[in-house]
Scaffold this active site. Structure first.
Site, PDB file in Angstrom:
ATOM      1  CG  HIS A   1      -4.099  -3.348   2.539  1.00 52.36           C
ATOM      2  ND1 HIS A   1      -3.111  -2.998   3.434  1.00 52.36           N
ATOM      3  CD2 HIS A   1      -4.704  -2.197   2.155  1.00 52.36           C
ATOM      4  CE1 HIS A   1      -3.125  -1.678   3.601  1.00 52.36           C
ATOM      5  NE2 HIS A   1      -4.074  -1.174   2.838  1.00 52.36           N
TER       6      HIS A   1
ATOM      7  CD  GLU B   1      -2.072  -6.146   4.764  1.00 48.80           C
ATOM      8  OE1 GLU B   1      -2.344  -4.974   5.088  1.00 48.80           O
ATOM      9  OE2 GLU B   1      -1.505  -6.447   3.689  1.00 48.80           O
TER      10      GLU B   1
ATOM     11  CB  CYS C   1      -0.992  -0.028   1.154  1.00 49.22           C
ATOM     12  SG  CYS C   1      -2.345   1.169   0.953  1.00 49.22           S
TER      13      CYS C   1
END
EC number: 4.3.2.10
Length: 201
Positions: free
Chosen positions: A181, A183, A79
Site C-alpha cells: 500500500h 498510500e 494491493c
C-alpha cells in the site's frame, strides 16, 4: 485528472488522501466517460479477487478499463487492484482477471516463520528499473495480503522476501501494480504515487 476507480473495494479514502497531500487533482468515480477521459487511473482494492471482479463486471467497468488501457492511459493497481491485473485468480474459485499482465494470483504458502496474511513492513529489492522504481532498493513499505501474483520474471520490477519472492511491483507497458500500500507507506509510498502521476502527464 487522476481518476480513482470506484467499485466499493476499500482503501479509496486513503488513496485520495495521499493524492491530496501531494497536491494532485483526483476524483473517485465509476463514470465510464470520466474513466476514458482521465490522464491516469488508479485501481485500489482490499478484499477477495472474485468479489472484486464481480463488482467491476456488474458496473460495466471491465470493458471501460480495457478500453482506457488500449488507448494508452496509464493504470496503477494497488494491493488487490494489482492482483486483478493478472489473467486469473485462484482465491475461493477460479476467476478471470483483467488480463493485462500474464500470470495467476495464488495463495502465499504459510509456515510457522511466515504467517499468512503477510502483514506489516517489508524490505524491497529492485529487479529492473521502471519509471516508478527509482530509490526503492532496501526501502520498507507496508503490506497486507494473503495472495501473490505469480507472473513471468520479465514483468517483475520489485520483490520482497517472505519465504518466497513476493512480486511487490509489476508492470507491462503502461500498466503498473504495487502489491503493498503506497498510500500507507510514508514518504516512500507517496514518492511512488508521485512518479506515477508524473508518468501520466
Amino acid at each position: 485528472m487522476i481518476l480513482v476507480i470506484d467499485y466499493d473495494a476499500g482503501n479509496t479514502a486513503n488513496v485520495l488522501r495521499a493524492l491530496r497531500k501531494l497536491g494532485i487533482p483526483a476524483e473517485l468515480s465509476a463514470d465510464p466517460e470520466k474513466i476514458l477521459s482521465a490522464s491516469g487511473l488508479i485501481l485500489p482494492g482490499v478484499g477477495a479477487y472474485p468479489t472484486a471482479m464481480k463488482e467491476l463486471e456488474e458496473r460495466g467497468l471491465v470493458s471501460v478499463i480495457k478500453e482506457a488501457v488500449a488507448k494508452g492511459t496509464p493504470l496503477l493497481g494497488i494491493c488487490l487492484g494489482m492482483q486483478l491485473l493478472t489473467e486469473q485468480g485462484l482465491e475461493h474459485e477460479e476467476t478471470q482477471g483483467l488480463g493485462f499482465i500474464p500470470g495467476v494470483c495464488r495463495a502465499i504458502p504459510a509456515n510457522k516463520e511466515k504467517p499468512v496474511p503477510h502483514t506489516g513492513w517489508n524490505n524491497l529489492h529492485v529487479q529492473q528499473a521502471t519509471a516508478l522504481t527509482a530509490g526503492l532498493e532496501d526501502k520498507d513499505v507496508y503490506f497486507v495480503h494473503s495472495f501473490f501474483t505469480d507472473v513471468p520474471r520479465q514483468y517483475i520490477d520489485v520483490v520482497a522476501d517472505y519465504g518466497i519472492q513476493i512480486p511487490a511491483m509489476i508492470h507491462k507497458e503502461k500498466v503498473f501494480g504495487a502489491q503493498f500500500h503506497p498510500e500507507k507507506s510514508g514518504d516512500i509510498g507517496l514518492g511512488i504515487i508521485e512518479k506515477f502521476v508524473n508518468l501520466c502527464q
